[in-house]
Design a protein around this motif. Sequence first.
Motif, PDB file in Angstrom:
ATOM      1  N   THR A  10       0.683  -1.491   0.606  1.00 42.33           N
ATOM      2  CA  THR A  10       0.187  -0.023   0.185  1.00 42.33           C
ATOM      3  C   THR A  10       1.012   0.997  -0.312  1.00 42.33           C
ATOM      4  O   THR A  10       1.991   1.354   0.886  1.00 42.33           O
ATOM      5  N   TYR A  36      -7.060  -1.698  -5.318  1.00 45.37           N
ATOM      6  CA  TYR A  36      -7.381  -1.224  -4.782  1.00 45.37           C
ATOM      7  C   TYR A  36      -7.781  -0.218  -4.095  1.00 45.37           C
ATOM      8  O   TYR A  36      -6.064   0.557  -3.979  1.00 45.37           O
ATOM      9  N   VAL A  38      -8.934   3.464  -1.816  1.00 48.81           N
ATOM     10  CA  VAL A  38      -9.537   3.935  -0.606  1.00 48.81           C
ATOM     11  C   VAL A  38      -8.704   4.968  -0.729  1.00 48.81           C
ATOM     12  O   VAL A  38      -8.322   5.493  -0.409  1.00 48.81           O
ATOM     13  N   ARG A  40      -8.955   8.056   2.161  1.00 47.48           N
ATOM     14  CA  ARG A  40      -9.237   7.807   3.975  1.00 47.48           C
ATOM     15  C   ARG A  40      -9.112   9.173   3.948  1.00 47.48           C
ATOM     16  O   ARG A  40      -9.014  10.231   4.304  1.00 47.48           O
ATOM     17  N   ASN A 114     -18.891   2.616   2.459  1.00 48.69           N
ATOM     18  CA  ASN A 114     -17.948   1.596   3.008  1.00 48.69           C
ATOM     19  C   ASN A 114     -16.929   0.597   1.755  1.00 48.69           C
ATOM     20  O   ASN A 114     -16.282   0.254   2.372  1.00 48.69           O
ATOM     21  N   SER A 115     -17.476   1.476   0.311  1.00 49.40           N
ATOM     22  CA  SER A 115     -17.047   0.357  -0.567  1.00 49.40           C
ATOM     23  C   SER A 115     -14.802   1.036  -1.472  1.00 49.40           C
ATOM     24  O   SER A 115     -14.705   0.976  -1.675  1.00 49.40           O
ATOM     25  N   VAL A 116     -14.769   2.196  -1.221  1.00 47.90           N
ATOM     26  CA  VAL A 116     -14.566   2.981  -1.892  1.00 47.90           C
ATOM     27  C   VAL A 116     -13.915   4.261  -0.637  1.00 47.90           C
ATOM     28  O   VAL A 116     -12.873   4.774  -1.088  1.00 47.90           O
ATOM     29  N   CYS A 117     -14.217   4.411   0.685  1.00 48.70           N
ATOM     30  CA  CYS A 117     -13.630   5.462   1.377  1.00 48.70           C
ATOM     31  C   CYS A 117     -14.361   4.861   2.772  1.00 48.70           C
ATOM     32  O   CYS A 117     -15.009   3.906   3.159  1.00 48.70           O
ATOM     33  N   ASP A 118     -13.474   5.407   4.309  1.00 48.49           N
ATOM     34  CA  ASP A 118     -13.603   4.776   5.232  1.00 48.49           C
ATOM     35  C   ASP A 118     -14.084   5.825   6.225  1.00 48.49           C
ATOM     36  O   ASP A 118     -13.908   5.550   7.499  1.00 48.49           O
TER      37      ASP A 118
END
Length: 181
Positions: A10, A36, A38, A40, A114-118
Motif C-alpha cells: 500500500t 484497490y 481507498v 482515507r 464503505n466500498s471506496v472510503c473509510d
Amino acid sequence: MKNPWTTKSTKTVYDNPWLGVDHSEVINPRGGEGIYGVVRFKNHAIGIVPIDDEGYTYLVGQFRYATNRYEWEIPEGGCPVGTDPLATAKRELKEETGLVATGWTLLLDFYTSNSVCDEYGIAYLAEGLSQEDAEPEETEDLKVKKLLISEAIAMTLDGRIKDAVSIMALQKVALLRTAGR
C-alpha cells in the motif's frame, strides 16, 4: 470475520489536511491479483438535527464546491479523528446556526460509502435550544432556514435535500416519531 483480502503493498498517492488516497496491490478473496484504492478521511462527519420546543428544525444552505450545487442540509462539520464527536457537534451547531442545545441524543453512526472510503459519521438530535450569534468559518457563506421538522423530512423524500448525512439523520427522526419516541 477474518479478512479474505491479502494486501501485498500500500502506498499513499495523494494527501492533504482532510484526506489521503491509498493505492494497494491486493489478492482478492478468490485468489486473483488486483488493485484497490481507498480514500482515507482525517475527519469524521458530524450532523446535527436541532429541534425546538415547537417542532421546528433549522437547515443550513450553502454552495458546495465538490458538487457545484447549492444545497440545504442539517448543520454539519468535520470532527478530527481522535477528538470528541459531541464537542464537535456542539461547536458546529453554534458556528453554523448560533444555536446552543442543552439536550443531546445520539441518532446514529454510519459509514458514508464503505466500498471506496473509510468516512465514518455520527448524527445527533439537539434539543433545549437557545439562540446566540452564529460564528461561521471563513469558508462558509451560510443561510439558515427555520421550518417544521415534518417539512425537512418531506424535503428528503422529494429530493430537495440530497446530502446523505441529512437524509439519514432526518429519516431516523421520522422513524423515531413514527415509533412514538
